[in-house]
Scaffold this active site. Sequence first.
Site, PDB file in Angstrom:
ATOM      1  N   ASN A  56       0.801  -1.316   0.068  1.00 22.13           N
ATOM      2  CA  ASN A  56      -0.159   0.029  -0.020  1.00 22.13           C
ATOM      3  C   ASN A  56       0.877   1.354   0.071  1.00 22.13           C
ATOM      4  OD1 ASN A  56      -2.398  -1.167   0.028  1.00 22.13           O
ATOM      5  ND2 ASN A  56      -2.358  -1.686   2.082  1.00 22.13           N
ATOM      6  N   HIS A  64       3.136   2.360   2.105  1.00 22.18           N
ATOM      7  CA  HIS A  64       3.301   3.157   3.348  1.00 22.18           C
ATOM      8  C   HIS A  64       4.103   2.187   3.970  1.00 22.18           C
ATOM      9  CE1 HIS A  64      -0.724   1.794   4.958  1.00 22.18           C
ATOM     10  NE2 HIS A  64       0.127   0.873   5.119  1.00 22.18           N
ATOM     11  N   CYS A 115       3.406   6.773   7.376  1.00 19.89           N
ATOM     12  CA  CYS A 115       4.703   7.312   7.173  1.00 19.89           C
ATOM     13  C   CYS A 115       5.434   7.036   5.640  1.00 19.89           C
ATOM     14  CB  CYS A 115       5.652   6.800   8.241  1.00 19.89           C
ATOM     15  SG  CYS A 115       7.373   7.350   7.933  1.00 19.89           S
TER      16      CYS A 115
END
Length: 420
Positions: free
Chosen positions: A319, A321, A356
Amino acid sequence: MVASIATSAFFPVPSSSSAASLKNSKTTGEGSESLNVRRIAAKPASSSSAMQVKANAQAVPKINGSKVCLKPETLKHDEDAPSSVPRTFYNQLPDWSVLLAAITTIFLAAEKQWTLIDWKPRRPDMLADAFGLGKFVQDGLAFRQNFSIRSYEIGADRTASIETLMNHLQETALNHVRIAGLMDDGFGSTPEMTKRNLIWVVAKMHVFVEKYPSWGDVVQVDTWVSPSGKNGMRRDWHVIDCQTGESIVKATSVFVLMNKNTRKLAKMPDEVRSEIGPYFIERTAVVDEDSRKLPKLDHNTAQHVRKSLTPRWGDLDVNQHVNNVKYIGWILESAPTSILESHELAGMTLEYRRECGRDSVLQSLTSVSTECSDGLQGSTMECVHLLQLENGDEIIRGRTKWRPKRTGLQQHGGLATAST
């Protein structure tokens, strides 16, 4: 049939034409003289038969790979002449080395097959299927998978790291969704989630570690899902030692939906609920959640700070991240070495605030509630953590509990363990 084929490979049978030639050479006479080969009397033959004898004499027949010279009695004296290769019983036999090699190959193949059939594990814990993708248990409402602790998954204490155990939890959860036939595109996304660009993100996790497995141990991970409010899903895990049956890890978590394009939280559509609803189990969490509020640290309140932490490409999931397990390693980067050397992580509570990306630069902050001094080596400890971006945006808040490290005998269940 197979035996006849194998025999013919080492003991060739003369063809019909060779047999006919051999017969002609034995029964044909030249002029009025008859041939007496192997004491078989022959009838007088015509001149055409004599020409056939001459032709057959030029094409020397072979039997079992050796040349056989058939000559009339008029040339019998030539057989008494010395030959360059003496005719012995040995050189009239087939090449036994080829036969021996074939027999050896057959026996080795049979031994290998018998070893596979008659294989027995040397240790009871090897009976567990450490390489399978798992199976459904409890009437198809829970999922179970086994893992073998690898040598590269242990740390300086010769036990599995907390990251290893967390990866096992994550792998079991994903295989649960996949084998249930609900995984479409993304990390655990169902078909209805994919249509709406929705993905799962963990919001909160509470983990309690009762013991750490060692290299070669096989652990069993059970997981199941339950509803959490209107828009969330709770997932629980229970990890046990396959050999002893001892509890290793208990963990519970809350997942929410996020739009993959806008990166904002979203409500759970009815279509998604209908997909995952049949797998929900109505039961309380396997671990009592720590309801205490997690304080926010800053550079003034934090006792230990680690700066300039950056994710690598391998830290990203599908995904795009950072994988949530990586966050655990980052928050422990600022934990003092004195605690890591004398204590082991007994539990943690994590609250995920935002994701993040790969270009982020982070800071890890830690505050210790009880200093680890020489007089407090046997006490339990607690730390508060914060992982944030350099601009101050929070990534994750956390609280960890630490207990004194056990001796080697205690780690393997020989003695009573220290309380947490």
